[in-house]
Design an enzyme around this catalytic site. Structure first.
Site, short mmCIF file in Angstrom:
data_model
loop_
_atom_site.label_atom_id
_atom_site.label_comp_id
_atom_site.label_asym_id
_atom_site.label_seq_id
_atom_site.Cartn_x
_atom_site.Cartn_y
_atom_site.Cartn_z
CB SER A 338 -0.94 -0.01 1.21
OG SER A 338 -1.86 -1.07 1.11
CG ASP A 377 -9.96 -3.15 2.08
OD1 ASP A 377 -8.94 -3.30 2.77
OD2 ASP A 377 -10.31 -2.07 1.58
CG HIS A 381 -11.91 0.85 4.69
ND1 HIS A 381 -11.02 1.29 5.63
CD2 HIS A 381 -11.34 -0.24 4.11
CE1 HIS A 381 -9.94 0.52 5.62
NE2 HIS A 381 -10.11 -0.43 4.71
CB CYS A 394 -9.77 2.17 1.59
SG CYS A 394 -11.17 1.31 0.87
#
Length: 640
Positions: A338, A377, A381, A394
């Site tokens: 990420s 995920d 979220h 996210c």
């Protein structure tokens, strides 16, 4: 009866006359030869006495090289990272030992008295044979007391082999910063093909990797020589009879000292924080590219290479499952996870894919149109805007960004920032990493079926997975680019200045800058800044990194998958095999409003970046930004 044979009557007079003639001729020949020998002796010993006397004395004089003192390596505060210490070593002069049979016998005898191991003989002999017969070749470095005593007792048995005192490289901090500094080891056959043997006369060690290898010419210096008088056995003597020669001498020129941008105090903090882990920390000054810390663990003691490793010892290092010889900072290639999301968010603004305030809903998974596969995920979220998506990392948000942007625009944008390219650091061995594209697939695969680019690869790259890899050095460089908003892009460098032998004056090296990346507006960069500040604030994935900090930290966590799990399994499922667990990343810069340091932390198989990597980064940032004074290990720089 009368016999048919006739008796030949001996002619004594004729024989006597023949003998006399032959004797006279032989005497004349002998006399001529004696006169010739006497004349030659007269010519050599009387008429040419001075010339041949001088020439014969020259045969008793030997040129002995004096190796230069190797330059020191210092950190930015003057702490000595590499210096030189006197050491004893055994050297051999082949022409004084004898032929190959005598050489073999001498080496076997050294094995018998315990100086060498039998398996070392072939490599030692190869090293001897690549040198000239009159050169003094080191065959055993850094003798300990026991080895010196063993050789001293048997010294009388050897001709052309003796103990000499030389300066040997010494690393006082041992494994600290070893992958940045590098090491020296014995000159081997391959080295001899690359160097000028005259410049390395009397030198037994050469830089191999890191700063030691990259700056070998500066560190090495220039050798000198001295003439010495030797006896018939080749041993040095002060005089022979009444003959005392006038001997020449030229002093060596020591190598230059190198000053690094490394801060040994910060380096130690980084390595202590990584202790017991496989990983790397790279910290840069984003304004100059100076490397503040470059850690790769596990490491090794470079002094072992100076002393000389046995084949078994070197094999153990090479085959160690934790790869201590691997410079993870430059050569470890890992998916970035990420940590790529801030730049994708910038790209989404530049290409008009999403606006900063536009929200996207995250139900905890993402599905490509026409596919039943769920890309999961770590949690649901809900609705997020761009700043929140960066702060909370996210995946679903960035799956959507990647799908809408497409791989070609992603490839164009990310390569602008250097993905898939070398940073250009001033030591060798760096890997460029990988940023794949359809063109890359077509170029690297032969089968048409393997050249097809899949939509799933695009969205995977949107969260830093799939055919994308980076090194910890590149990650720190990317963090520095973000810190400077693309306006100052300095090439990473370890060496910041040099100092000539015998001088106090430093010669600084100017930083190297690349062309600024004028790709986004100040407002667009501001969204990235806010998102990374949010990541280290309450509710952000790196909250632990910013907790209680006396300065603002802009950061981004990353978790890079190592072992593929099924779509039906939970992404948090526990993986029993530790080496199949996710890699943990954290990149950051601080203070966020006036960046002085950019950092990347990788912990192999560490799990979540927030838990494993971010706390390490915080320790390093505190050490650099809040630390004061000079570290205890720092010593006043020594001038050769």
């Amino acid at each position: 009866m009368v016999s048919g044979r006739r008796s030949r009557i001996k002619n004594v007079y004729a024989e006597t006359q023949l003998f006399t003639v032959r004797s006279i001729v032989a005497g004349i020949i002998a006399a001529v030869m004696l006169i010739g020998v006497a004349g030659r002796l007269f010519y050599l010993q009387v008429l040419r006495h001075e010339y041949y006397s001088t020439l014969s004395q020259g045969n008793r004089i030997r040129n002995e090289p004096i190796p230069p003192s190797r330059g020191l390596i210092l950190d930015r505060h003057g702490a000595v990272l590499a210096d030189n210490m006197p050491a004893y070593q055994i050297e051999l002069v082949r022409e004084q030992v004898g032929d190959n049979h005598a050489l073999d016998a001498a080496l076997v005898q050294l094995v018998n008295i315990g100086i060498f191991r039998k398996e070392e003989i072939p490599s030692i002999k190869r090293t001897i044979l690549v040198h000239k017969v009159y050169e003094s070749v080191p065959i055993k470095l850094q003798l300990n007391d026991e080895e010196m005593a063993l050789f001293a007792v048997h010294r009388w048995q050897f001709s052309g082999i003796d103990i000499r005192t030389r300066l040997a490289r010494h690393y006082p901090l041992r494994e600290i910063a070893v992958h940045a500094i590098g090491y020296v080891s014995a000159i081997n056959e391959e080295d001899m093909k690359q160097i000028d043997s005259a410049e390395y006369a009397g030198t037994s060690l050469i830089g191999k990797v890191g700063v030691e290898g990259a700056y070998e010419q500066l560190l090495h210096g220039k050798p000198g020589f001295k003439e010495i008088l030797v006896n018939a056995a080749g041993r040095p003597v002060d005089k022979q009879g009444d003959y005392t020669p006038q001997l020449s001498f030229r002093a060596p020129v020591a190598g230059a000292d190198l000053i690094l941008g490394l801060d040994v105090r910060v380096q130690k903090v980084a390595e202590e924080a990584l202790a017991g882990k496989r990983g790397s920390v790279v910290a840069l000054d984003p304004r100059t590219g100076d490397v503040i810390a470059l850690a790769s663990t596990p490491g090794f003691d470079p002094n072992d290479f100076v002393r000389g490793l046995s084949l078994a010892q070197y094999s153990a290092l090479q085959n160690d499952i934790d790869k201590p010889l691997l410079n993870r900072a430059l050569r470890g290639a890992y998916p970035p996870g990420s940590t790529v999301k801030p730049l994708y968010a910038l790209a989404a603004q530049v290409y008009g894919i999403l606006s900063p305030l536009q929200t996207e809903f995250c139900p905890g998974f993402f599905m490509l149109r026409g596919s039943s596969n769920k890309y999961r995920d770590d949690k649901k979220h809900g609705s997020l805007n761009m700043r929140q998506a960066i702060a909370e990392s996210c995946d679903v948000y960035f799956y959507k960004v990647a799908e809408r942007m497409g791989i070609n625009r992603m490839d164009e944008f990310m390569k602008t920032f250097g993905y898939g390219a070398l940073t250009g650091i001033d030591i060798p061995g760096e890997k460029p990493g990988l940023y794949a594209s359809p063109e890359w697939k077509r170029h690297n695969f032969k089968r048409p079926a393997d050249q097809v680019w899949f939509a799933g690869e695009t969205i995977s790259m949107g969260i830093g997975q799939g055919p994308i890899t980076v090194t910890p050095l590149q990650q720190a460089h990317f963090a520095a680019e973000i810190a400077e908003r693309g306006q100052i892009i300095a090439t990473p460098r370890l060496v910041t200045a040099s100092r000539a032998a015998g001088s106090d004056a430093l010669t600084p090296r100017d930083p190297t800058f690349m062309k600024p990346i004028d790709i986004a507006t100040a407002d667009q960069w501001g969204v990235i800044y806010d998102g990374m500040i949010g990541a280290t604030s309450a509710g952000g994935t790196a909250y632990v990194a910013g907790l209680g900090a006396k300065y603002k930290i802009a950061g981004k966590t990353g978790t890079a998958q190592v072992f593929t799990i099924k779509q039906t399994e939970n992404t948090r499922a526990k993986i029993v095999d530790e080496r199949k667990r996710d890699h943990a990343w954290f990149i950051a810069y601080a203070p966020a409003d006036d960046p002085k340091i950019a950092i990347s932390v990788l912990v192999e198989n560490g799990g979540f970046g927030a838990a494993a990597a971010a706390p390490i980064a915080r320790k390093v940032l505190d050490a650099y930004l809040l630390g004061s004074g000079t570290p205890a290990e720092a010593k006043k720089p020594v001038i050769n």
